[in-house]
Every structure is written in C-alpha cells, then in structure tokens.
Enzyme design. Structure first.
Site, PDB file in Angstrom:
ATOM      1  N   GLU A   1      13.896  -6.424  -1.362  1.00  0.00           N
ATOM      2  CA  GLU A   1      13.650  -5.058  -1.817  1.00  0.00           C
ATOM      3  C   GLU A   1      12.179  -4.691  -1.662  1.00  0.00           C
ATOM      4  OE1 GLU A   1      15.094  -4.304  -5.745  1.00  0.00           O
ATOM      5  OE2 GLU A   1      17.159  -4.180  -5.068  1.00  0.00           O
TER       6      GLU A   1
ATOM      7  N   ASN B   1      -3.202  -1.180   0.014  1.00  0.00           N
ATOM      8  CA  ASN B   1      -4.272  -0.339  -0.517  1.00  0.00           C
ATOM      9  C   ASN B   1      -3.759   0.434  -1.732  1.00  0.00           C
ATOM     10  OD1 ASN B   1      -3.048   2.174   0.365  1.00  0.00           O
ATOM     11  ND2 ASN B   1      -3.869   1.818   2.415  1.00  0.00           N
TER      12      ASN B   1
ATOM     13  N   ARG C   1       9.477   1.748  -7.904  1.00  0.00           N
ATOM     14  CA  ARG C   1       9.999   0.502  -8.454  1.00  0.00           C
ATOM     15  C   ARG C   1       9.741   0.338  -9.952  1.00  0.00           C
ATOM     16  NH1 ARG C   1      13.885  -1.112  -4.938  1.00  0.00           N
ATOM     17  NH2 ARG C   1      13.084  -1.074  -2.802  1.00  0.00           N
TER      18      ARG C   1
END
Length: 233
Positions: A77, A176, A187
């Site tokens: 994922e 970054n 997430r």
C-alpha cells in the site's frame, strides 16, 4: 511496526527561502540569523499562505529518510505512493526471518456495509481467538514449506513464493515534505479533514508515526497543513 527517522534536512526556513526567491532573489546564508518572534510570525504567515493557495513547489525542498518495519501488505500500500524513493529488504538475496503480523486486541475485525460505504467494528473474543489461531497456523505451515524448499536447494527467489503478505519486511523510504503531506492526507483518517480518507488501520499506524516525526521537524508547516484541512499543497 516501526517507523524511525534515519536522516533529514527539513526545516520550515527552507520552505520560506524557496518561496521568497520568487520576489526578492536569493537570500541564502551559510550561517542563518537566529529566528525572532517577529520573523517566526512572518514565516508562519507565508507558509500558511502557500499552503492555503496550494503553491506546492516550496515544500519540495529538503527530504527525510525513514526506516520502516511492517508487514508486506503494508509496504504494497505504501509503495503505491510514487512520490518517494524506496529500497526494501529482498527475499531474493537473503532468507527472511519468521516474523509475522498478528492484529492487536484493539484492532477492529468486522466490516459492516458495502465497499465505499462501510465501517469496521470490534470483534468478539471468539473472533479474535479465531484470527490468532488461523493466522498462526497458516504462518507456521508457510514458513515450514519455505524452509523445506531452501533446504532442498531451491533458490530463495522461488521459495519466497510460499510466504504470506503478513510476513514482516523492512525498507528505507525517502520523500520531500510535499510528498509526505500527500501520503499523510491519504493514509490517516481524520473527520476534520477536507477530504476524509479511510485507510487500512495498519498503514495508518505507520503514517501516524511518520507524522509525529514531521511535526517535530517542521512545526510551522505541520500546523499550516492541519489548519488547511490536511490537503497537500
């Protein structure tokens, strides 16, 4: 699961420096002046503006590298986010250890609803016991098959096919700040976010640990990210 900071060159001042070159030219100093209350407030205002108006490129200066240990299904994922660089432990070149994931007792087990409109609810003691028993049995059988193939001289890259996605792996990931904020927006589950995401809990645990590192390294940028609905610029 483990998420640890390995290296970084992140700072809120790097965002400010990158943004201000557009209007005042280069202001780089080898030894930057210590921040004052006034300069910190000014920088926070600029970063807030950049975040709100989604001027994203100033947030691409700098990077952090994390060391992650998690089940293979979490990595699959995570690696869908192509705005990062990855190097993962390879089962072609080394024998994997018998480390496998079992859900903690507070992990919700029951899916209620249909895809796109479902929630997860706690399981019963019996369901948790079933998960532990069935996963442990499957892991043991898979690893024993893996070891038998290795003992028979089968190449590691073939024998690894027996291992389940609950096997722990390790990787380094470098990104970054802009890429990190994109990852966090997708997430982590936050009801106050502009776009509410519904990640699998296991990758959310990793994202929460990465966010704690981000918050400590770039407090002004993180605060602006929060204030603007957790939308990556």
């Amino acid at each position: 699961m483990k998420v640890q900071l390995v290296d970084h060159n992140l700072s809120d001042s790097a965002v400010v420096r990158a943004a201000r070159v557009s209007t005042v030219g280069g202001t780089h100093r080898l030894l930057p002046e210590p921040p004052t209350a006034e300069s910190t407030e000014r920088d926070a205002g600029l970063i807030g503006y950049l975040m709100r108006e989604r001027h994203g490129s100033p947030f691409e200066h700098g990077s952090l590298t994390l060391y992650v240990e998690a089940p293979i299904f979490v990595f699959r994922e995570w690696q869908r986010h192509r705005i990062a660089s990855y190097n993962e432990e390879s089962a072609r070149y080394r024998e994997l250890k018998p480390d496998f994931y079992l859900p903690p007792v507070d992990r919700d087990l029951v899916q209620v609803g249909k895809p796109g409109a479902y929630t997860f609810e706690p399981g019963t003691i019996e369901q948790l016991a079933t998960v532990d028993t069935e996963l442990s049995t499957a892991y043991r059988a898979a690893y024993e098959a893996y070891e038998r193939m290795l003992a028979a001289g089968i190449a590691r890259e073939i024998a690894r096919a027996a291992l389940p996605v609950g096997t722990y792996s390790s990787m380094y990931v470098t990104m970054n700040p802009r890429g990190l904020m994109n990852f966090l927006s997708l997430r982590t589950h936050r009801q106050d976010a502009t776009f509410v995401s519904h990640p699998q809990r296991e990758i959310e645990v990793c994202a929460e640990k990465a966010e704690a590192i981000f918050r400590a390294l770039m407090p002004i940028t993180h605060a602006a990210f929060e204030k603007n609905g957790r939308v990556a610029p």
